[in-house]
Each structure stands twice: as C-alpha cells, then as structure tokens.
Design a protein around this motif. Structure first.
Motif, PDB file in Angstrom:
ATOM      1  N   ARG A  56       0.840  -1.216   0.000  1.00  0.00           N
ATOM      2  CA  ARG A  56       0.000   0.000   0.000  1.00  0.00           C
ATOM      3  C   ARG A  56       0.872   1.262   0.000  1.00  0.00           C
ATOM      4  NH1 ARG A  56      -5.217  -0.931   0.233  1.00  0.00           N
ATOM      5  NH2 ARG A  56      -5.945  -2.882   1.117  1.00  0.00           N
ATOM      6  N   MET A  57       1.975   1.205   0.714  1.00  0.00           N
ATOM      7  CA  MET A  57       2.877   2.356   0.743  1.00  0.00           C
ATOM      8  C   MET A  57       3.479   2.611  -0.641  1.00  0.00           C
ATOM      9  SD  MET A  57       5.826   2.931   3.539  1.00  0.00           S
ATOM     10  CE  MET A  57       7.387   3.545   3.009  1.00  0.00           C
ATOM     11  N   LEU A  58       3.902   1.554  -1.317  1.00  0.00           N
ATOM     12  CA  LEU A  58       4.446   1.689  -2.672  1.00  0.00           C
ATOM     13  C   LEU A  58       3.384   2.192  -3.641  1.00  0.00           C
ATOM     14  CD1 LEU A  58       6.551  -1.572  -2.678  1.00  0.00           C
ATOM     15  CD2 LEU A  58       7.483   0.729  -3.040  1.00  0.00           C
ATOM     16  N   LEU A  59       2.166   1.668  -3.532  1.00  0.00           N
ATOM     17  CA  LEU A  59       1.078   2.118  -4.395  1.00  0.00           C
ATOM     18  C   LEU A  59       0.740   3.581  -4.112  1.00  0.00           C
ATOM     19  CD1 LEU A  59      -1.039   1.475  -6.537  1.00  0.00           C
ATOM     20  CD2 LEU A  59      -2.539   0.654  -4.689  1.00  0.00           C
TER      21      LEU A  59
ATOM     22  N   GLY B  28       1.313 -22.735 -18.524  1.00  0.00           N
ATOM     23  CA  GLY B  28      -0.002 -22.153 -18.267  1.00  0.00           C
ATOM     24  C   GLY B  28      -0.149 -20.783 -18.907  1.00  0.00           C
ATOM     25  N   GLU B  29      -1.379 -20.434 -19.255  1.00  0.00           N
ATOM     26  CA  GLU B  29      -1.683 -19.114 -19.808  1.00  0.00           C
ATOM     27  C   GLU B  29      -2.737 -18.466 -18.925  1.00  0.00           C
ATOM     28  OE1 GLU B  29      -2.877 -20.362 -23.733  1.00  0.00           O
ATOM     29  OE2 GLU B  29      -0.891 -19.886 -24.520  1.00  0.00           O
ATOM     30  N   PHE B  30      -2.525 -17.169 -18.640  1.00  0.00           N
ATOM     31  CA  PHE B  30      -3.375 -16.475 -17.681  1.00  0.00           C
ATOM     32  C   PHE B  30      -3.734 -15.093 -18.210  1.00  0.00           C
ATOM     33  CE2 PHE B  30      -0.429 -19.333 -15.677  1.00  0.00           C
ATOM     34  CZ  PHE B  30      -1.258 -20.146 -14.931  1.00  0.00           C
ATOM     35  N   ASP B  31      -4.974 -14.687 -17.968  1.00  0.00           N
ATOM     36  CA  ASP B  31      -5.428 -13.378 -18.417  1.00  0.00           C
ATOM     37  C   ASP B  31      -4.839 -12.261 -17.559  1.00  0.00           C
ATOM     38  OD1 ASP B  31      -6.981 -14.795 -20.170  1.00  0.00           O
ATOM     39  OD2 ASP B  31      -8.903 -14.214 -19.294  1.00  0.00           O
ATOM     40  N   ALA B  32      -4.636 -11.117 -18.185  1.00  0.00           N
ATOM     41  CA  ALA B  32      -4.246  -9.900 -17.482  1.00  0.00           C
ATOM     42  C   ALA B  32      -5.473  -8.995 -17.413  1.00  0.00           C
ATOM     43  CB  ALA B  32      -3.128  -9.179 -18.220  1.00  0.00           C
ATOM     44  N   LEU B  33      -5.676  -8.407 -16.253  1.00  0.00           N
ATOM     45  CA  LEU B  33      -6.729  -7.412 -16.077  1.00  0.00           C
ATOM     46  C   LEU B  33      -6.092  -6.041 -16.200  1.00  0.00           C
ATOM     47  CD1 LEU B  33      -8.510  -8.935 -12.958  1.00  0.00           C
ATOM     48  CD2 LEU B  33      -9.022  -9.328 -15.380  1.00  0.00           C
ATOM     49  N   THR B  34      -6.692  -5.174 -17.000  1.00  0.00           N
ATOM     50  CA  THR B  34      -6.234  -3.804 -17.120  1.00  0.00           C
ATOM     51  C   THR B  34      -7.106  -2.961 -16.193  1.00  0.00           C
ATOM     52  OG1 THR B  34      -5.575  -4.163 -19.402  1.00  0.00           O
ATOM     53  CG2 THR B  34      -5.804  -1.876 -18.692  1.00  0.00           C
ATOM     54  N   LEU B  35      -6.453  -2.299 -15.242  1.00  0.00           N
ATOM     55  CA  LEU B  35      -7.152  -1.465 -14.273  1.00  0.00           C
ATOM     56  C   LEU B  35      -6.719  -0.029 -14.462  1.00  0.00           C
ATOM     57  CD1 LEU B  35      -6.706  -3.691 -11.081  1.00  0.00           C
ATOM     58  CD2 LEU B  35      -8.587  -3.733 -12.707  1.00  0.00           C
ATOM     59  N   SER B  36      -7.611   0.898 -14.150  1.00  0.00           N
ATOM     60  CA  SER B  36      -7.303   2.308 -14.335  1.00  0.00           C
ATOM     61  C   SER B  36      -8.081   3.124 -13.313  1.00  0.00           C
ATOM     62  CB  SER B  36      -7.713   2.721 -15.760  1.00  0.00           C
ATOM     63  OG  SER B  36      -7.381   4.054 -15.996  1.00  0.00           O
ATOM     64  N   ARG B  37      -7.591   4.336 -13.079  1.00  0.00           N
ATOM     65  CA  ARG B  37      -8.336   5.281 -12.245  1.00  0.00           C
ATOM     66  C   ARG B  37      -7.914   6.697 -12.582  1.00  0.00           C
ATOM     67  NH1 ARG B  37      -6.787   6.317  -6.072  1.00  0.00           N
ATOM     68  NH2 ARG B  37      -7.409   8.366  -6.739  1.00  0.00           N
ATOM     69  N   GLU B  38      -8.840   7.607 -12.353  1.00  0.00           N
ATOM     70  CA  GLU B  38      -8.565   9.044 -12.495  1.00  0.00           C
ATOM     71  C   GLU B  38      -7.891   9.512 -11.225  1.00  0.00           C
ATOM     72  OE1 GLU B  38      -9.581  11.150 -15.097  1.00  0.00           O
ATOM     73  OE2 GLU B  38     -10.476   9.499 -16.226  1.00  0.00           O
ATOM     74  N   LEU B  39      -7.091  10.567 -11.353  1.00  0.00           N
ATOM     75  CA  LEU B  39      -6.475  11.165 -10.155  1.00  0.00           C
ATOM     76  C   LEU B  39      -7.145  12.492  -9.845  1.00  0.00           C
ATOM     77  CD1 LEU B  39      -2.690  10.445 -10.595  1.00  0.00           C
ATOM     78  CD2 LEU B  39      -4.324   9.317  -9.121  1.00  0.00           C
TER      79      LEU B  39
ATOM     80  N   MET C 229      -6.135  -4.978  -3.311  1.00  0.00           N
ATOM     81  CA  MET C 229      -5.496  -3.723  -2.928  1.00  0.00           C
ATOM     82  C   MET C 229      -5.757  -2.641  -3.981  1.00  0.00           C
ATOM     83  SD  MET C 229      -1.458  -2.887  -2.230  1.00  0.00           S
ATOM     84  CE  MET C 229      -0.938  -3.248  -3.905  1.00  0.00           C
ATOM     85  N   TYR C 230      -5.599  -2.995  -5.252  1.00  0.00           N
ATOM     86  CA  TYR C 230      -5.814  -2.012  -6.321  1.00  0.00           C
ATOM     87  C   TYR C 230      -7.265  -1.535  -6.355  1.00  0.00           C
ATOM     88  CZ  TYR C 230      -1.247  -3.662  -7.927  1.00  0.00           C
ATOM     89  OH  TYR C 230       0.080  -4.001  -8.012  1.00  0.00           O
ATOM     90  N   ARG C 231      -8.201  -2.452  -6.201  1.00  0.00           N
ATOM     91  CA  ARG C 231      -9.608  -2.067  -6.221  1.00  0.00           C
ATOM     92  C   ARG C 231      -9.930  -1.155  -5.031  1.00  0.00           C
ATOM     93  NH1 ARG C 231     -12.240  -4.982 -10.654  1.00  0.00           N
ATOM     94  NH2 ARG C 231     -14.201  -4.372  -9.793  1.00  0.00           N
ATOM     95  N   SER C 232      -9.362  -1.464  -3.865  1.00  0.00           N
ATOM     96  CA  SER C 232      -9.629  -0.627  -2.688  1.00  0.00           C
ATOM     97  C   SER C 232      -8.993   0.754  -2.825  1.00  0.00           C
ATOM     98  CB  SER C 232      -9.164  -1.321  -1.407  1.00  0.00           C
ATOM     99  OG  SER C 232      -7.761  -1.343  -1.329  1.00  0.00           O
ATOM    100  N   ALA C 233      -8.018   0.896  -3.720  1.00  0.00           N
ATOM    101  CA  ALA C 233      -7.386   2.189  -3.975  1.00  0.00           C
ATOM    102  C   ALA C 233      -8.093   2.949  -5.097  1.00  0.00           C
ATOM    103  CB  ALA C 233      -5.912   1.995  -4.319  1.00  0.00           C
ATOM    104  N   GLY C 234      -9.226   2.439  -5.550  1.00  0.00           N
ATOM    105  CA  GLY C 234     -10.024   3.159  -6.535  1.00  0.00           C
ATOM    106  C   GLY C 234      -9.829   2.741  -7.981  1.00  0.00           C
TER     107      GLY C 234
END
Length: 160
Positions: A96-99, A149-160, A127-132
């Motif tokens: 959380r501190m790094l984020l 194995g193959e795994f999906d990546a989720l792209t997350l974004s937020r406004e500042l 953690m990312y979702r709780s940070a908006g």
C-alpha cells in the motif's frame, strides 16, 4: 518518505537505481510464482530503467530491501509496471505504501489517469480495487507461465 510499520521497525522508501537491480530481482523471484509468468528479467528491468519518465522505488523494512515499484510517466498518464513485496514482509503495509507513493508521484507530475495490469486471480487485485482502480479491459492469455499455463491480465485504471 518514512513510515513506521505495525511491528515498530522502520519502513522507508527510497528512489532506486541500477545498483538496486540485484535486490529487485531477488524480491521479484520470491514474490512472483514461476507458474504465472509475471516476473521480469534483470535485463528487462535494466533496459527500461534509464528511459525517460521511469522511476524505481525501493521499500526497506528494518534497513533491508523488502519491496519495490517500477512505474513510468508519459505526458499526462502513468503506468505501474511492477510492484512486488517479499513474501516474508507481506501484510505490513509495504504494498500500500508503494502504491500510495506511485499515486502521489503521479499527482505531483500532473497525471490525470493511472493504469496497471495484473494477473487475474493475483491477490493484489483487492489492494488495487480498494485504492479506486476499476477494470477497463482484459488481455486474454497475456501471462505465460514457466510450465505452460496461460493467464489473463486485467487492465485497471483510475482518475487522479
């Protein structure tokens, strides 16, 4: 930035450089399971570090490297490229501190939107979702694990 972790040891963040790459790779190797293919190689980190807008932050718990973030800023957008915390130092607020540092740095630079990609099922999604951060996309089979194995990546974004 300095903070105190819950156990009373000093937790600090310092800007990293190429001299920190051995610690970064050690943290990454311990934090990212080979079966998911999320970790970068040392040469990938070394190659991006000198690029304009790239910043490495190293978290130290009781003086020892315990986590890091790598991010880049281009124009009015920023991307969190990597964030990892050593398993033995998790659940102490380091992630959380790094984020928070990434978000604060982005605001100071006038960034309007921040992005990141994370493997679906990675506990850090909470953690990312709780940070908006909100889901804005999915990359199918983006991560390829060492054992096929193959795994999906989720792209997350937020406004500042």
């Amino acid at each position: 930035m300095n903070a105190t972790a819950t156990s009373g040891f000093d937790l600090s963040l310092t800007q990293g450089n190429s001299a920190d790459l051995d610690s970064v790779v050690e943290i990454m190797d311990s934090a990212f399971d080979d079966r998911f293919g999320e970790a970068w190689t040392r040469s990938q980190c070394a190659g991006i570090l000198p690029m304009p807008g790239v910043k490495l932050m190293v978290a130290r718990f009781a003086g020892r490297p315990s986590g890091f973030s790598l991010h880049r800023t281009i124009a009015d957008e920023a991307e969190l490229l990597l964030l990892a915390v050593s398993p033995e130092h998790r659940r102490r607020g380091i992630g959380r501190m790094l984020l928070g540092d990434f978000l604060d740095n982005s605001r100071k630079l006038g960034v309007g939107r921040v992005h990141l990609e994370v493997r679906e099922g990675n506990p850090a999604v909470i953690m990312y979702r709780s940070a908006g951060f909100a889901l804005v996309g999915r990359r199918r089979k983006y991560y390829r694990g060492r054992f096929g194995g193959e795994f999906d990546a989720l792209t997350l974004s937020r406004e500042l």
